[in-house]
Design an enzyme around this catalytic site. Structure first.
Site, PDB file in Angstrom:
ATOM      1  N   ASN A 108      52.881  46.227  28.060  1.00 29.42           N
ATOM      2  CA  ASN A 108      51.819  46.782  27.226  1.00 29.42           C
ATOM      3  C   ASN A 108      50.724  47.348  28.122  1.00 29.42           C
ATOM      4  OD1 ASN A 108      50.191  47.197  24.817  1.00 29.42           O
ATOM      5  ND2 ASN A 108      48.996  45.392  25.425  1.00 29.42           N
ATOM      6  N   ASP A 146      47.241  40.055  24.802  1.00 33.04           N
ATOM      7  CA  ASP A 146      46.690  40.586  26.055  1.00 33.04           C
ATOM      8  C   ASP A 146      46.725  39.576  27.202  1.00 33.04           C
ATOM      9  OD1 ASP A 146      46.253  43.065  24.889  1.00 33.04           O
ATOM     10  OD2 ASP A 146      44.276  42.499  24.160  1.00 33.04           O
TER      11      ASP A 146
HETATM   12  C1  GRF Z   1      45.004  53.070  24.590  1.00 32.45           C
HETATM   13  O1  GRF Z   1      43.657  52.989  24.921  1.00 32.45           O
HETATM   14  C2  GRF Z   1      45.706  51.783  24.926  1.00 32.45           C
HETATM   15  O2  GRF Z   1      45.212  51.157  26.053  1.00 32.45           O
HETATM   16  C3  GRF Z   1      45.430  50.963  23.705  1.00 32.45           C
HETATM   17  O3  GRF Z   1      45.519  51.868  22.632  1.00 32.45           O
HETATM   18  C4  GRF Z   1      45.213  53.183  23.081  1.00 32.45           C
HETATM   19  C5  GRF Z   1      46.378  54.060  22.727  1.00 32.45           C
HETATM   20  O4  GRF Z   1      46.145  55.410  23.002  1.00 32.45           O
HETATM   21  N1  GRF Z   1      46.335  49.843  23.637  1.00 32.45           N
HETATM   22  P1  GRF Z   1      47.335  56.458  22.858  1.00 32.45           P
HETATM   23  O5  GRF Z   1      47.932  56.295  21.470  1.00 32.45           O
HETATM   24  O6  GRF Z   1      48.335  56.175  23.928  1.00 32.45           O
HETATM   25  O7  GRF Z   1      46.683  57.799  23.015  1.00 32.45           O
END
Ligand code: GRF
Length: 205
Positions: A108, A146
């Site tokens: 993740n 997380d």
């Molecule tokens: C990112 O900031 C990621 O870290 C978080 O959700 C956001 C997703 O952005 N888990 P995207 O959909 O990849 O543009």
């Protein structure tokens, strides 16, 4: 390695993973074969289609429980022969059953320097805390949110006039560097998760 990506929204991290794995000069060990979204209108689905990657919408609303939803997602991934799963802005918490079944193969990205600022609103948390540096972390997924061993982190200095929006933009740029790097390490077998949930690094760090 065959990779499945789970998304819920914009999918800019998915885009970075697609760009990386499809760049012939990168000689990537990863191939994205399936993108699953729990939202039908996720922009990331279009990004996958542009690369001729199979997509699937599985709405959590069609299932009576989290367990049932996760089992369907799991089935689609297994049917597609997926070996590594990347969460990229996937806004559902996965069940222990799902997480355990992908142990060592499920990663993740989180927009903070873990273990700081877990959960949602990571940028607001960073600004409220007054830290001068934040960033992003790619990590193995554990049942706890997380948590999990950290594979790659990228740092971003916080400017005095940064807002949640400007910070998100800056961190997102670094996410797009960090995520392909981490996926590549896993796909190449340079990292492995041991029974204690710690990373075994194949190459000296
Ligand atoms: C990112 O900031 C990621 O870290 C978080 O959700 C956001 C997703 O952005 N888990 P995207 O959909 O990849 O543009």
């Amino acid at each position: 390695k065959r990779v499945g990506v789970l998304i819920s929204g914009g999918g800019t991290n998915l885009q970075a993973l697609l760009d990386h794995t499809n760049d012939p000069t990168k000689n990537s060990a990863a191939e994205i074969v399936l993108v699953i979204s729990n939202k039908v209108d996720a922009k990331g689905l279009e990004r996958a289609r542009n690369f001729n990657v199979a997509t699937k919408v599985i709405s959590h609303k069609d299932f009576s429980s989290r367990v049932e939803f996760d089992r369907q997602v799991n089935k689609e991934l297994r049917d597609a022969g997926v070996e590594i799963v990347c969460l990229a802005g996937f806004m559902r918490v996965l069940t222990g059953e799902f997480v355990r079944s992908w142990k060592g193969a499920l990663i993740n990205i989180h927009p903070a320097l873990l273990p700081l600022f877990k959960g949602t609103h990571a940028h607001r948390q960073a600004l409220d805390a007054g830290v001068r540096v934040t960033g992003c972390s790619v990590h193995f997924v554990e049942e706890e949110i997380d948590a999990g061993a950290i594979i790659v982190q990228e740092a971003v200095p916080i400017a005095l006039d940064d807002t949640e929006e400007t910070l998100q933009e800056k961190v997102l740029m670094r996410e797009h560097v960090a995520y392909p790097k981490a996926l590549e390490m896993l796909a190449r077998g340079e990292i492995q998760l041991d029974d204690q949930g710690k990373i075994i690094w194949a190459t000296p760090k």
